[in-house]
Design a protein around this motif. Structure first.
Motif, PDB file in Angstrom:
ATOM      1  N   PRO A 196      17.765 -19.241 -54.396  1.00 39.98           N
ATOM      2  CA  PRO A 196      17.722 -20.560 -54.996  1.00 39.98           C
ATOM      3  C   PRO A 196      19.111 -20.986 -55.447  1.00 39.98           C
ATOM      4  O   PRO A 196      19.868 -20.203 -55.993  1.00 39.98           O
ATOM      5  CB  PRO A 196      16.784 -20.367 -56.198  1.00 39.98           C
ATOM      6  CG  PRO A 196      15.946 -19.192 -55.830  1.00 39.98           C
ATOM      7  CD  PRO A 196      16.831 -18.306 -55.022  1.00 39.98           C
ATOM      8  N   LYS A 197      19.469 -22.236 -55.215  1.00 46.56           N
ATOM      9  CA  LYS A 197      20.759 -22.748 -55.604  1.00 46.56           C
ATOM     10  C   LYS A 197      20.900 -22.669 -57.119  1.00 46.56           C
ATOM     11  O   LYS A 197      20.076 -23.170 -57.861  1.00 46.56           O
ATOM     12  CB  LYS A 197      20.918 -24.188 -55.135  1.00 46.56           C
ATOM     13  CG  LYS A 197      22.327 -24.742 -55.380  1.00 46.56           C
ATOM     14  CD  LYS A 197      22.440 -26.133 -54.797  1.00 46.56           C
ATOM     15  CE  LYS A 197      23.839 -26.685 -55.029  1.00 46.56           C
ATOM     16  NZ  LYS A 197      23.967 -28.049 -54.480  1.00 46.56           N
ATOM     17  N   ALA A 198      21.957 -22.037 -57.576  1.00 48.99           N
ATOM     18  CA  ALA A 198      22.097 -21.799 -59.004  1.00 48.99           C
ATOM     19  C   ALA A 198      22.830 -22.941 -59.681  1.00 48.99           C
ATOM     20  O   ALA A 198      23.877 -23.379 -59.215  1.00 48.99           O
ATOM     21  CB  ALA A 198      22.870 -20.506 -59.234  1.00 48.99           C
ATOM     22  N   SER A 199      22.281 -23.396 -60.787  1.00 43.88           N
ATOM     23  CA  SER A 199      23.012 -24.327 -61.618  1.00 43.88           C
ATOM     24  C   SER A 199      24.010 -23.504 -62.410  1.00 43.88           C
ATOM     25  O   SER A 199      23.839 -22.305 -62.585  1.00 43.88           O
ATOM     26  CB  SER A 199      22.063 -25.057 -62.570  1.00 43.88           C
ATOM     27  OG  SER A 199      21.485 -24.136 -63.470  1.00 43.88           O
ATOM     28  N   ALA A 200      25.080 -24.109 -62.909  1.00 47.24           N
ATOM     29  CA  ALA A 200      26.092 -23.377 -63.665  1.00 47.24           C
ATOM     30  C   ALA A 200      25.499 -22.659 -64.877  1.00 47.24           C
ATOM     31  O   ALA A 200      25.793 -21.488 -65.106  1.00 47.24           O
ATOM     32  CB  ALA A 200      27.207 -24.328 -64.079  1.00 47.24           C
ATOM     33  N   PRO A 201      24.626 -23.310 -65.675  1.00 47.18           N
ATOM     34  CA  PRO A 201      24.048 -22.604 -66.822  1.00 47.18           C
ATOM     35  C   PRO A 201      23.218 -21.394 -66.420  1.00 47.18           C
ATOM     36  O   PRO A 201      23.264 -20.362 -67.072  1.00 47.18           O
ATOM     37  CB  PRO A 201      23.179 -23.675 -67.491  1.00 47.18           C
ATOM     38  CG  PRO A 201      23.772 -24.970 -67.053  1.00 47.18           C
ATOM     39  CD  PRO A 201      24.228 -24.720 -65.646  1.00 47.18           C
ATOM     40  N   ALA A 202      22.449 -21.533 -65.322  1.00 49.94           N
ATOM     41  CA  ALA A 202      21.590 -20.423 -64.900  1.00 49.94           C
ATOM     42  C   ALA A 202      22.414 -19.239 -64.445  1.00 49.94           C
ATOM     43  O   ALA A 202      22.162 -18.093 -64.822  1.00 49.94           O
ATOM     44  CB  ALA A 202      20.659 -20.874 -63.783  1.00 49.94           C
ATOM     45  N   LEU A 203      23.453 -19.501 -63.618  1.00 50.98           N
ATOM     46  CA  LEU A 203      24.288 -18.409 -63.134  1.00 50.98           C
ATOM     47  C   LEU A 203      25.083 -17.812 -64.279  1.00 50.98           C
ATOM     48  O   LEU A 203      25.284 -16.599 -64.363  1.00 50.98           O
ATOM     49  CB  LEU A 203      25.234 -18.905 -62.037  1.00 50.98           C
ATOM     50  CG  LEU A 203      25.997 -17.823 -61.261  1.00 50.98           C
ATOM     51  CD1 LEU A 203      25.041 -16.794 -60.686  1.00 50.98           C
ATOM     52  CD2 LEU A 203      26.838 -18.447 -60.165  1.00 50.98           C
ATOM     53  N   SER A 213       1.391 -23.959 -64.190  1.00 52.60           N
ATOM     54  CA  SER A 213       0.419 -23.773 -65.268  1.00 52.60           C
ATOM     55  C   SER A 213       1.107 -23.746 -66.627  1.00 52.60           C
ATOM     56  O   SER A 213       0.493 -24.050 -67.652  1.00 52.60           O
ATOM     57  CB  SER A 213      -0.362 -22.472 -65.069  1.00 52.60           C
ATOM     58  OG  SER A 213      -1.153 -22.539 -63.894  1.00 52.60           O
ATOM     59  N   ALA A 214       2.391 -23.368 -66.622  1.00 51.69           N
ATOM     60  CA  ALA A 214       3.155 -23.330 -67.873  1.00 51.69           C
ATOM     61  C   ALA A 214       3.650 -24.723 -68.259  1.00 51.69           C
ATOM     62  O   ALA A 214       4.317 -24.873 -69.283  1.00 51.69           O
ATOM     63  CB  ALA A 214       4.332 -22.373 -67.741  1.00 51.69           C
ATOM     64  N   GLY A 215       3.320 -25.723 -67.437  1.00 55.46           N
ATOM     65  CA  GLY A 215       3.657 -27.099 -67.786  1.00 55.46           C
ATOM     66  C   GLY A 215       4.829 -27.693 -67.041  1.00 55.46           C
ATOM     67  O   GLY A 215       5.252 -28.820 -67.341  1.00 55.46           O
ATOM     68  N   HIS A 216       5.362 -26.991 -66.057  1.00 53.03           N
ATOM     69  CA  HIS A 216       6.499 -27.501 -65.301  1.00 53.03           C
ATOM     70  C   HIS A 216       6.022 -28.244 -64.054  1.00 53.03           C
ATOM     71  O   HIS A 216       4.959 -27.946 -63.510  1.00 53.03           O
ATOM     72  CB  HIS A 216       7.436 -26.353 -64.919  1.00 53.03           C
ATOM     73  CG  HIS A 216       7.943 -25.587 -66.106  1.00 53.03           C
ATOM     74  ND1 HIS A 216       8.965 -26.037 -66.906  1.00 53.03           N
ATOM     75  CD2 HIS A 216       7.526 -24.412 -66.658  1.00 53.03           C
ATOM     76  CE1 HIS A 216       9.172 -25.171 -67.886  1.00 53.03           C
ATOM     77  NE2 HIS A 216       8.311 -24.169 -67.754  1.00 53.03           N
ATOM     78  N   ASP A 217       6.825 -29.187 -63.593  1.00 56.11           N
ATOM     79  CA  ASP A 217       6.405 -29.990 -62.442  1.00 56.11           C
ATOM     80  C   ASP A 217       6.757 -29.331 -61.114  1.00 56.11           C
ATOM     81  O   ASP A 217       7.419 -28.284 -61.074  1.00 56.11           O
ATOM     82  CB  ASP A 217       7.016 -31.402 -62.510  1.00 56.11           C
ATOM     83  CG  ASP A 217       8.545 -31.375 -62.537  1.00 56.11           C
ATOM     84  OD1 ASP A 217       9.138 -30.343 -62.159  1.00 56.11           O
ATOM     85  OD2 ASP A 217       9.139 -32.404 -62.925  1.00 56.11           O
ATOM     86  N   GLY A 218       6.291 -29.963 -60.021  1.00 63.30           N
ATOM     87  CA  GLY A 218       6.514 -29.402 -58.696  1.00 63.30           C
ATOM     88  C   GLY A 218       7.977 -29.301 -58.334  1.00 63.30           C
ATOM     89  O   GLY A 218       8.396 -28.380 -57.631  1.00 63.30           O
ATOM     90  N   ALA A 219       8.777 -30.239 -58.814  1.00 62.53           N
ATOM     91  CA  ALA A 219      10.213 -30.214 -58.516  1.00 62.53           C
ATOM     92  C   ALA A 219      10.864 -28.958 -59.084  1.00 62.53           C
ATOM     93  O   ALA A 219      11.724 -28.347 -58.446  1.00 62.53           O
ATOM     94  CB  ALA A 219      10.879 -31.461 -59.084  1.00 62.53           C
ATOM     95  N   VAL A 239      13.206 -23.509 -58.399  1.00 64.76           N
ATOM     96  CA  VAL A 239      13.220 -22.092 -58.775  1.00 64.76           C
ATOM     97  C   VAL A 239      13.023 -21.191 -57.567  1.00 64.76           C
ATOM     98  O   VAL A 239      13.701 -20.170 -57.410  1.00 64.76           O
ATOM     99  CB  VAL A 239      12.130 -21.801 -59.829  1.00 64.76           C
ATOM    100  CG1 VAL A 239      11.984 -20.300 -60.062  1.00 64.76           C
ATOM    101  CG2 VAL A 239      12.473 -22.499 -61.144  1.00 64.76           C
ATOM    102  N   LEU A 240      12.088 -21.565 -56.680  1.00 71.02           N
ATOM    103  CA  LEU A 240      11.764 -20.718 -55.526  1.00 71.02           C
ATOM    104  C   LEU A 240      12.454 -21.166 -54.241  1.00 71.02           C
ATOM    105  O   LEU A 240      12.190 -20.618 -53.169  1.00 71.02           O
ATOM    106  CB  LEU A 240      10.243 -20.695 -55.317  1.00 71.02           C
ATOM    107  CG  LEU A 240       9.454 -19.954 -56.395  1.00 71.02           C
ATOM    108  CD1 LEU A 240       7.959 -20.099 -56.163  1.00 71.02           C
ATOM    109  CD2 LEU A 240       9.835 -18.485 -56.422  1.00 71.02           C
ATOM    110  N   ASN A 241      13.331 -22.179 -54.359  1.00 69.90           N
ATOM    111  CA  ASN A 241      14.077 -22.666 -53.200  1.00 69.90           C
ATOM    112  C   ASN A 241      13.137 -23.075 -52.066  1.00 69.90           C
ATOM    113  O   ASN A 241      13.269 -22.634 -50.923  1.00 69.90           O
ATOM    114  CB  ASN A 241      15.057 -21.602 -52.705  1.00 69.90           C
ATOM    115  CG  ASN A 241      16.117 -22.186 -51.763  1.00 69.90           C
ATOM    116  OD1 ASN A 241      16.413 -23.384 -51.819  1.00 69.90           O
ATOM    117  ND2 ASN A 241      16.662 -21.352 -50.902  1.00 69.90           N
ATOM    118  N   LEU A 242      12.164 -23.931 -52.393  1.00 72.49           N
ATOM    119  CA  LEU A 242      11.136 -24.331 -51.446  1.00 72.49           C
ATOM    120  C   LEU A 242      11.329 -25.767 -50.978  1.00 72.49           C
ATOM    121  O   LEU A 242      11.832 -26.606 -51.722  1.00 72.49           O
ATOM    122  CB  LEU A 242       9.745 -24.234 -52.099  1.00 72.49           C
ATOM    123  CG  LEU A 242       9.236 -22.861 -52.523  1.00 72.49           C
ATOM    124  CD1 LEU A 242       7.985 -23.029 -53.367  1.00 72.49           C
ATOM    125  CD2 LEU A 242       8.949 -22.005 -51.300  1.00 72.49           C
TER     126      LEU A 242
END
Length: 315
Positions: A20-27, A156-162, A167-170
């Motif tokens: 998955p493409k990493a955002s700067a904060p995530a990496l 299910s945790a409340g996050h949207d499809g985007a 997260v899964l690079n789909l």
């Protein structure tokens, strides 16, 4: 670098190639710094977020999982914990932390009575999910079904499809394929089957289609799975379930149907034909001889009954 960044470097890949493409904060959260690595009492750390590995919530691979976990625990006992887990400060309890990833390392340290080395980062839910997905992608490829369950857990945790797709690079279609499986295959059945690491989309889609078209029910599936040899691995369980469901009369996705009402007798229903075969040997030998003499009359009587019923319905 540490954690996923190190793993990617060792494998010769980059985040944009296969992960998955990493955002700067995530990496940044994954790489951390020496100043952010602490030794923390495992009992002060709580689980956070959706589960990203099927083995965390299914017991079907318990024997293999126990063996792998013991290897991990022995490694930490003998050589120490080499890779820190990622945590953030709890938003609800002072002095506590939430584990973003590294549940198994956390559990191992807890059982060994050791403090766990943790990369402590102040990150929001979206960044935490990306970090979780990135670390998992580098550590071990999720199976198709694990991805499906992880995607479902994120939503299910409340996050949207985007967010799921990021997260899964789909792609949108890839996400749709995963959703079709989790929407139609009961989670209890998936838990019983397991991760099935060698089984991709086609087999899981076939199973989902059987449930979607109501040609297989959860009760029947559980009955089949309960009788499957415990020695079979998860891929074999999945394949056996599809085959047995079809044999019992559930139509396969291709449209064919095969029923064995009694030993030696098989009824096959295709798109354009219906056929009956009876073995003239073994337990069905005498029945085959009797049926050969009486089948024509049986069909005539059945057709007359069918005609009467249809005529009554028309009136």
């Amino acid at each position: 670098m540490s954690g996923i960044a190190n793993t990617i470097a060792r494998s010769g890949g980059t985040p944009s190639e296969k992960h998955p493409k990493a955002s700067a904060p995530a990496l940044g959260a994954l790489q951390g710094s020496l100043a952010s690595i602490r030794e923390i009492d495992p009992n002060l750390i709580d689980d956070w977020g959706p589960v990203d590995r099927l083995e965390e919530f299914t017991a079907v691979n318990a024997e293999d999982d126990d063996e792998n976990f013991e290897v991990l625990k022995n490694s930490i006992r003998e050589g120490g914990q080499q890779v820190p887990i990622l945590v953030r400060r709890s938003k609800t309890a002072e002095g506590r932390y939430e584990a973003i990833y590294g549940r198994r390392r956390l559990k191992a340290c807890r059982e060994l009575g050791l403090k766990v080395r943790a990369n402590v980062q102040d990150i929001d839910d979206a960044t935490a999910l990306l970090a979780k997905g990135l670390e998992n992608a580098a550590r071990r490829n999720l199976s198709f079904y694990e991805k499906a369950r992880f995607a479902e857990a994120i939503q299910s945790a409340g996050h949207d499809g985007a967010t799921v797709r990021k997260v899964l690079n789909l792609s949108a279609s890839g996400h749709s394929h995963l959703s079709k499986v989790t929407q139609n295959v009961p989670s209890k059945i998936g838990d019983f089957i397991g991760a099935a690491p060698k089984s991709g989309r086609p087999k899981w889609t076939d199973l989902a289609e059987l449930f979607r078209t109501k040609k297989l029910t959860e009760k029947v599936a559980l009955d089949i799975l309960a009788k499957i040899s415990a020695s079979l691995n998860s891929d074999e369980r999945l394949e056996t379930l599809i085959k047995e469901a079809t044999k019992r009369g559930a139509k396969a996705p291709g449209g064919s149907r095969e029923i064995t009402p009694i030993e030696g007798v098989t009824i096959k229903a295709g798109r354009g034909t219906l056929s009956l075969s009876v073995k003239k040997s073994g337990a069905s030998a005498e029945f085959a001889t009797w049926l050969e003499d009486n089948l024509a009359e049986i069909i005539k009587r059945s057709h007359a009954e069918f005609t009467d019923v249809n005529s009554a319905d028309d009136n």
